[in-house]
Each structure stands twice: as structure tokens, then as C-alpha cells.
Design a protein around this motif. Sequence first.
Motif, PDB file in Angstrom:
ATOM      1  N   LEU A 262       0.829  -1.210   0.000  1.00 47.34           N
ATOM      2  CA  LEU A 262       0.000   0.000   0.000  1.00 47.34           C
ATOM      3  C   LEU A 262       0.860   1.256   0.000  1.00 47.34           C
ATOM      4  CD1 LEU A 262      -2.850  -1.016   2.490  1.00 47.34           C
ATOM      5  CD2 LEU A 262      -2.914  -0.961  -0.014  1.00 47.34           C
ATOM      6  N   ARG A 263       1.993   1.193   0.697  1.00 46.73           N
ATOM      7  CA  ARG A 263       2.930   2.319   0.692  1.00 46.73           C
ATOM      8  C   ARG A 263       3.528   2.503  -0.700  1.00 46.73           C
ATOM      9  NH1 ARG A 263       4.453   6.969   3.471  1.00 46.73           N
ATOM     10  NH2 ARG A 263       6.521   7.542   2.731  1.00 46.73           N
TER      11      ARG A 263
ATOM     12  N   ILE B 281       2.117   1.646  -3.516  1.00 49.79           N
ATOM     13  CA  ILE B 281       1.049   2.161  -4.380  1.00 49.79           C
ATOM     14  C   ILE B 281       0.863   3.657  -4.162  1.00 49.79           C
ATOM     15  CG2 ILE B 281      -1.450   2.094  -4.778  1.00 49.79           C
ATOM     16  CD1 ILE B 281      -1.343  -0.914  -4.268  1.00 49.79           C
ATOM     17  N   TRP B 282       0.895   4.091  -2.899  1.00 48.41           N
ATOM     18  CA  TRP B 282       0.757   5.520  -2.610  1.00 48.41           C
ATOM     19  C   TRP B 282       1.906   6.310  -3.227  1.00 48.41           C
ATOM     20  CZ3 TRP B 282      -1.997   9.534  -1.579  1.00 48.41           C
ATOM     21  CH2 TRP B 282      -1.408  10.687  -1.058  1.00 48.41           C
ATOM     22  N   ASN B 283       3.141   5.814  -3.097  1.00 55.85           N
ATOM     23  CA  ASN B 283       4.301   6.500  -3.678  1.00 55.85           C
ATOM     24  C   ASN B 283       4.147   6.634  -5.190  1.00 55.85           C
ATOM     25  OD1 ASN B 283       5.468   6.658  -1.139  1.00 55.85           O
ATOM     26  ND2 ASN B 283       6.756   4.862  -1.430  1.00 55.85           N
ATOM     27  N   SER B 284       3.790   5.539  -5.849  1.00 53.58           N
ATOM     28  CA  SER B 284       3.641   5.569  -7.303  1.00 53.58           C
ATOM     29  C   SER B 284       2.508   6.492  -7.731  1.00 53.58           C
ATOM     30  CB  SER B 284       3.398   4.160  -7.844  1.00 53.58           C
ATOM     31  OG  SER B 284       4.553   3.379  -7.757  1.00 53.58           O
ATOM     32  N   PHE B 285       1.388   6.433  -6.994  1.00 53.25           N
ATOM     33  CA  PHE B 285       0.250   7.293  -7.346  1.00 53.25           C
ATOM     34  C   PHE B 285       0.610   8.763  -7.195  1.00 53.25           C
ATOM     35  CE2 PHE B 285      -3.540   9.693  -6.149  1.00 53.25           C
ATOM     36  CZ  PHE B 285      -4.367   9.426  -7.229  1.00 53.25           C
ATOM     37  N   LEU B 286       1.278   9.114  -6.105  1.00 52.69           N
ATOM     38  CA  LEU B 286       1.656  10.507  -5.871  1.00 52.69           C
ATOM     39  C   LEU B 286       2.605  11.000  -6.954  1.00 52.69           C
ATOM     40  CD1 LEU B 286       1.189  12.730  -3.705  1.00 52.69           C
ATOM     41  CD2 LEU B 286       3.347  12.014  -2.672  1.00 52.69           C
TER      42      LEU B 286
ATOM     43  N   TYR C  72      10.439  12.671  -2.723  1.00 49.49           N
ATOM     44  CA  TYR C  72       9.467  12.734  -3.810  1.00 49.49           C
ATOM     45  C   TYR C  72       9.884  13.767  -4.853  1.00 49.49           C
ATOM     46  CZ  TYR C  72       6.232  10.008  -0.903  1.00 49.49           C
ATOM     47  OH  TYR C  72       5.637   9.029  -0.162  1.00 49.49           O
TER      48      TYR C  72
ATOM     49  N   TRP D  64       3.494   5.720 -13.840  1.00 46.45           N
ATOM     50  CA  TRP D  64       3.145   4.636 -12.914  1.00 46.45           C
ATOM     51  C   TRP D  64       4.063   3.431 -13.131  1.00 46.45           C
ATOM     52  CZ3 TRP D  64      -0.027   3.886  -8.790  1.00 46.45           C
ATOM     53  CH2 TRP D  64      -0.314   2.574  -8.427  1.00 46.45           C
TER      54      TRP D  64
ATOM     55  N   THR E 141       8.686   2.690  -5.299  1.00 47.72           N
ATOM     56  CA  THR E 141       7.449   2.663  -6.068  1.00 47.72           C
ATOM     57  C   THR E 141       7.039   1.208  -6.300  1.00 47.72           C
ATOM     58  OG1 THR E 141       8.692   2.723  -8.149  1.00 47.72           O
ATOM     59  CG2 THR E 141       7.994   4.836  -7.215  1.00 47.72           C
TER      60      THR E 141
END
Length: 275
Positions: free
Chosen positions: A68-69, A71-76, A139, A206, A223
Amino acid sequence: MKTAMQMRDFLFSTMCIIIGLIVISPVIYCVSASFMSSGDLSSYPPKFIPSRLFLKNYEIVFTSTPLLRFIWNSFLIAIIGTVGRLITSSLAAYAFSFLEFKGKKIWFLVILGTMMIPGDMLFITNYITVANMKLINTYSGVIIVMMASATYMFILRQHFLSISKEYRDAAFIDGCGDFRFFTSLLVPMSKSILSSIFIASFIGLWNAYLWPLIVTNSENMRTVQVGITMLQSSESIIYGPIMAGVTVILIPSVLVFIIFQKQLVQGITLGGLKG
């Protein structure tokens, strides 16, 4: 004559469906394999449908890695990078389409020239620049090199050139400036092409692997494409959890495509009509 045309349309549709199934078959098998046990995956002849739903693969994915972390990194990174690209590309395209300034053609040729440079050649210089800015493992360090795209500048510039300059002249007569004309008229008129670029850019960022791998060095900053490699070891590769992880990280790309599907089709249709 009508029967011949119907037969031709039927054959063409059938061929398109077959080609589509061939293209998407790896994705279908990936989803199916994510529910297979190790016995099903190693069976011969190979199985394409699991004998039973094996949910342990998904449990391993979420317990052995902070997915989940990832996924959040990639989404951001993907969403900020994509929005940044849309802003910089559309503004640059507007300048090259509607404004007159010294060296306009030369600068545009310079931008086109950067499209001929392979991205891998810039990794070392980009890394040195990001390191000197003390942005390693942040980031900002990952996103900063993704904020502009010469390809999207060129695409939007070609689209803006197809829009009559009389719209701008009429807007200026009504008291609009460049910024208001850009935001209130040009952007809404270009919604289809901007949606297409959004999809392409989001999916591209992504799926970015090498640059996030180079510029990040902690697990919390990884990511999904980098983090998914944590499911394999030097001794063996466990295909079930890897397929489960790949299936999970495919979901955001599919959702983005579904959300912007209507605009994407409109953009393709508009391009066909103009052509």
C-alpha cells in the motif's frame, strides 16, 4: 450488396476481437495465475484456469511487502508528474502556437531535438543534478525530472495550430487576456487531447522503474515497480505472489483508462475527422 457489406463488417469485427484477445491474453493469464497455487503453476501441461481460488498469494503480497505504501508512492509521483507535464506542455504549446517572440522557431527546433536523445543517456547528469540539490530519496527528486515532456509539447502544439486564431482575436475583443483565453476557452476545447495525454503520461510514470530505483534508497520511498521485486529472492522466484502483486498494481491504470475512456474515444474520433 448490403449482405456483402454486412459480411465484411462481421469479419472485420471478428478479426478485431481475436486480435484484442491475443493482445490482452497475457493480462488475463496474469490475473488467473494470481489465484493459482504453486502446484497449478508448475503443472504440465500448463493450466490456464486455477483448480481452486488460492488467496494465499494476495496475503503474502500484503504481509511480506508494504504494498500500500508502494502504491501511494507511485500514485503521488504519477499524478503530480502528469499534472506538471500537462501544465508545462500546454503553456509551452500555447506560446509556440499563438505568440510571436524572437527565436521562436529555433527554440521549437531545440525542443524537438531533445526528443532524439534517449532518456537513459540523461540518468547520470540528472542524478548528479538531483544529488547536488540534496533531493535524493525524496518525492521531489523523483518527480522533478518528470515535470516536462517535449513529446507532449509537440503534440499539443500541433493540436493548438488546428484551432483557428480567430477565437483568440474574438476573445481579446471581448476583453480576455492570454491567460483567460487559455484557461476559459482553449483548455475546454482541448479536453479530449488533454485526457489522452493524461492517460498516456499517468501510465508511463506509474510504470517507471529505473529512475525511481536509482534516486531512492529506502523502502518507504520505493514505487510499485521497484517494490514488487522484493517478492523474489536470489534462491527462487515465487510466481504466484508476483502475479498477485502485478494484478494489484494494474488496477489504478485500468481505473484511469475507464474514467477517461469517453474523452479518449472523442480524441481519436476528432483526430480522424480532422485527418
